[in-house]
Scaffold this active site. Structure first.
Site, short mmCIF file in Angstrom:
data_model
loop_
_atom_site.label_atom_id
_atom_site.label_comp_id
_atom_site.label_asym_id
_atom_site.label_seq_id
_atom_site.Cartn_x
_atom_site.Cartn_y
_atom_site.Cartn_z
N GLU A 172 0.84 -1.21 0.00
CA GLU A 172 0.00 0.00 0.00
C GLU A 172 0.87 1.25 0.00
OE1 GLU A 172 -0.27 -2.55 2.11
OE2 GLU A 172 -2.10 -3.49 1.35
N HIS A 232 -11.13 -6.04 9.04
CA HIS A 232 -11.85 -5.92 7.76
C HIS A 232 -13.13 -5.12 7.97
CE1 HIS A 232 -9.29 -9.45 6.96
NE2 HIS A 232 -9.34 -9.07 5.71
C1 LIG Z 1 -1.57 -4.82 4.55
C2 LIG Z 1 -2.52 -5.76 3.89
N1 LIG Z 1 -2.90 -5.53 2.61
C3 LIG Z 1 -3.79 -6.36 2.01
C4 LIG Z 1 -4.30 -7.43 2.67
C5 LIG Z 1 -5.32 -8.34 1.98
N2 LIG Z 1 -4.71 -9.66 1.68
C6 LIG Z 1 -4.86 -10.70 2.53
S1 LIG Z 1 -4.02 -12.03 2.01
C7 LIG Z 1 -3.42 -11.26 0.65
C8 LIG Z 1 -2.48 -11.98 -0.28
C9 LIG Z 1 -1.23 -12.46 0.41
O1 LIG Z 1 -0.42 -13.20 -0.44
P1 LIG Z 1 0.91 -13.91 0.03
O2 LIG Z 1 1.64 -13.05 1.02
O3 LIG Z 1 1.66 -14.32 -1.17
O4 LIG Z 1 0.45 -15.19 0.86
P2 LIG Z 1 -0.45 -16.43 0.39
O5 LIG Z 1 -1.87 -16.00 0.52
O6 LIG Z 1 -0.05 -16.76 -0.99
O7 LIG Z 1 -0.18 -17.54 1.35
C10 LIG Z 1 -3.92 -9.95 0.60
C11 LIG Z 1 -3.65 -9.00 -0.49
C12 LIG Z 1 -3.89 -7.62 4.01
N3 LIG Z 1 -4.34 -8.65 4.75
N4 LIG Z 1 -2.99 -6.79 4.58
#
Ligand SMILES: Cc1ncc(C[n+]2csc(CCOP(=O)(O)OP(=O)(O)O)c2C)c(N)n1
Lengths: 325, 393
Positions: free
Chosen positions: A60, A130
């Protein structure tokens, strides 16, 4: 006119803005081909290509810093922060940079073309990360405009106005209503004025003020109060900053009472700001203390979401307390 | 001064740039899919007892994910996240640590928690937000935490645990108790500013922390090709001056070996290590997601052949430590257990209304007490509107 839900209205506004202006660019986490986790940007990548609608890496801070640079260059960035709860990693870029770009440079540079869209609010069993309504943090920052629509018609008209406005704007979208709120929306281009409240219903005994998803709550509480013979005037503030003091003050001068409802916690919430201003403008017209019905001063809970919310029953009680003061 | 050291490096008089991809990072593999071991592979420290525990953890993990995903579809649970296809990363790394080491997870590391012995009841109570949830029903499902098991409670904002892990590990170093911290995150979260801040702090302050990246190819719908342009996440470790290991994340023995090595190094040298485990998220991001919107069935099918649990099972059978009859009995038992636990947890009461204001501060200040008192009065007046709490005031 077409039937649209709030997401479709936003999507439609984005499509109009991108068609009209080649330098309008939409980006954010999962915003590209997937259309965003809520699908607000669906089909934009297909229509406008990967250069103008794309997924960003998961940062972000990066999204908002990038958007600031892009806006300073003259493009029209429309950045999505996936949930308002995750706007805080970008807080520095928004509060110290977006908000102060024009001021600190003596208008040598500005990021006025910037629009930040982000879903906010509870009612979706999202728990503390959320569900937040962080508008008050940003309202404390001179240089930003803050807008919150309550239905698809507003969402389209206010978003188009926000994108075309020459100031950085945070556009908070009530995610609880994304699919739940459906209504008639003109297919053509139109704008609703920023900084202007809407009198949703006129009445004589008390002014009920709110914005976004809480407007439904307010309307329900007004129906209950009307059954008790209380005539409610309902105002949707629409823009948190700048906010329409005149419309609210005029109404309070007529009704003599004001109730403000927001979902964010009471302490330091924007209702406090409104109450202080209206007390100043309408001191001699007030028949009872200005009433605030807000979230509790706790993080947003999960199991007790229902209890936490400033719902219609709490609002109704406060209306009755105000008129019986 | 470091900068001085590098000013004395090899001198050139023509531009000789280093390409971002020129750092070659080897990938550690020990186990083949058929259960045989690569020749000359350095085996991790593992005996039958540990292997059996690891294997049972993997099996339980799979059953839990299957059953809870199904429960979500039946509307019994609001949300779930499975780790289908990448279970070996969290389980293998957990097996390489001491129970006293701190774990800071992102959210897809239930395998590490199962390995540590979090009970089935504890899993269920958290997911159903009931009054027995250690987190008091405040967070969405899968946000586990346990002081007893040294598993820091999960927080949704991504990446925030990464610099925290550096600080926690630094504290462990100061205490001198020869313990380290492991910090899990996805390749998506590694884009957050917190990642860069955390790695740099750990490297400079010399904290015994293992940064464990699960590179499963996706962050929700965003493929890793749109997440980073460099050589994965491991290459960044090199940039921060951190010992860096890349491992096949679906190879439990390789993950275990890498973690054992990393732990030893971190504690002996008081320095961080980064491990990048290469895997693939076979399932959806969460139950709110549908991967058919952003990837093909063919792509998924390709990775289905790399099932880490099957690979481990093949090795166990080759070692004569496991057989099909045991396999069947185990899965049957776990399925029964999980279903029974769902039935119990879903009817346990929600936390008491008082828990709305506890733990905001150590002691609830007057204004919160007042808000609670007002709320209780309100609920008493409208009991039908607040069915979860009204009957218990
Ligand atoms: C600061 C923040 N931005 C956005 C999100 C929304 N979000 C939750 S999980 C995710 C994807 C995470 O991907 P990754 O770190 O590759 O882990 P994976 O889900 O593949 O295990 C997002 C964008 C969040 N939880 N926190």
């Amino acid at each position: 006119m077409a039937q649209m839900n709030l997401l479709q209205a936003i999507n439609n506004a984005l499509e109009i803005a991108m068609t009209e202006n080649e330098s309008a660019v939409c980006f954010g986490e999962d915003v590209g081909h997937f259309g965003g986790v809520f699908r607000a940007t669906s089909n934009l990548q297909e229509k406008f290509g990967k250069d103008r609608c794309f997924n960003t890496p998961l940062t972000e801070q990066g999204i908002m810093g990038f958007a600031n640079g892009l806006a300073a260059q003259g493009s029209v960035p429309i950045a999505e922060i996936q949930f308002a709860d995750y706007i805080f990693p970008a807080f520095d870029q928004i509060v110290n940079e977006s908000a102060k770009f024009r001021y600190r440079s003596g208008n040598e540079f500005n990021v006025g073309n910037l629009t930040i869209r982000t879903p906010y609010g509870g009612g979706i069993a999202g728990g503390l990360y959320h569900s937040q309504s962080p508008e008050a943090y940003f309202a404390h920052t001179p240089g930003l405009k803050i807008v919150v629509p309550r239905n698809p018609y507003q969402a389209k008209g206010l978003l188009l106005a926000a994108i075309r406005d020459k100031n950085p704007i945070i556009f908070f979208e009530p995610k609880k209503l994304y699919r739940a709120s459906v209504g008639e929306v003109p297919e053509e281009d139109y704008q609703l004025p920023l900084g202007k409240a809407e009198v949703v219903k006129s009445g004589t005994d008390i002014t009920l003020l709110g914005w976004g998803a809480q407007m439904e709550t307010i309307e329900k509480s007004a129906e209950m109060a009307e059954k008790q013979g209380v005539s409610c005037e309902i105002i949707d503030l629409r823009s948190i900053l700048p906010w329409d003091v005149d419309t609210v003050a005029e109404s309070v001068k007529k009704t003599g009472r004001l109730l403000i409802n927001h979902e964010a916690p009471l302490t330091g919430g924007f209702a406090g700001e409104i109450a202080a201003t209206i007390q100043d403008k309408c001191f001699l017209n007030l028949e009872s203390p200005i009433s605030r019905v807000c979230g509790l001063d706790t993080p947003f809970p999960l199991a007790h979401e229902k209890e936490y919310m400033p719902d219609e029953l709490k609002t109704f009680e406060a209306i009755m307390a105000s008129v019986n003061y | 001064m470091n900068t001085e050291k590098y000013q004395e490096g090899r001198v050139v008089h023509q531009v000789e740039a280093i390409d971002g991809h020129s750092v070659e990072i080897p990938i550690l593999k020990i186990l083949k899919q058929d259960g045989s071991v690569y020749e000359n592979a350095d085996m991790p420290a593992i005996d039958k007892e540990l292997a059996t525990k690891v294997y049972k953890t993997l099996a339980f993990h799979r059953v839990l994910d299957e059953r809870m995903t199904a429960s979500q579809r039946q509307g019994r649970l609001s949300f779930y996240m499975s780790a289908l296809g990448e279970e070996a990363a969290s389980v293998g790394s957990a097996a390489g640590l001491d129970d006293g080491d701190m774990m800071m997870a992102q959210y897809r590391e239930q395998g590490a928690l199962i390995f540590r012995g979090f009970s089935l009841e504890n899993f269920m109570n958290q997911m159903f937000s009931n009054e027995k949830d250690l987190g008091k029903g405040r967070q969405m499902p899968i946000h586990y935490g346990s002081q007893e098991l040294n598993y820091m409670t999960v927080s949704s904002p991504l990446g925030t645990q990464i610099p925290q892990a550096a600080g926690y590990a630094y504290g462990q170093k100061l205490k001198g108790n020869k313990q380290c911290t492991i910090c899990y995150f996805g390749e998506g979260a590694a884009s957050e500013g917190d990642f860069h801040a955390g790695l740099n702090m750990a490297a400079v302050q010399r904290a015994p922390v293992i940064f464990f990246c699960r590179n499963n190819g996706y962050a929700i719908s965003t493929p890793s090709s749109e997440q980073f342009a460099g050589n994965g996440i491991a290459s960044r470790g090199v940039g921060y001056g951190i010992r860096t290991i890349r491992v096949d994340g679906n190879d439990l023995l390789a993950v275990l070996k890498a973690t054992q090595d990393a732990r030893h190094y971190a504690i002996e040298n008081n320095k961080p290590v980064i491990i990048e485990a290469m895997s693939y998220r076979l399932g959806a991001h969460s139950t709110s997601d549908d991967p058919s919107g952003y990837r093909t069935r063919e792509e998924e099918a390709k990775y289905a052949d790399h099932d880490p649990i099957l690979r481990m099972k093949n090795w166990m059978i080759a070692n004569k430590w496991w057989d099909e009859a045991q396999e069947e009995a185990l899965y049957e038992l776990y399925r029964k257990d999980v279903l029974a636990a769902v039935k119990v947890a879903e009817v346990i009461d929600k936390p008491a209304i008082e828990e709305l204001i506890t733990d905001v501060y150590d002691v609830a200040p007057e204004h919160l007490e007042q808000q609670l008192a007002d709320l209780k009065e309100h609920i008493k007046k409208y009991p039908d509107a607040y069915p979860v709490t009204a009957g218990r005031l």
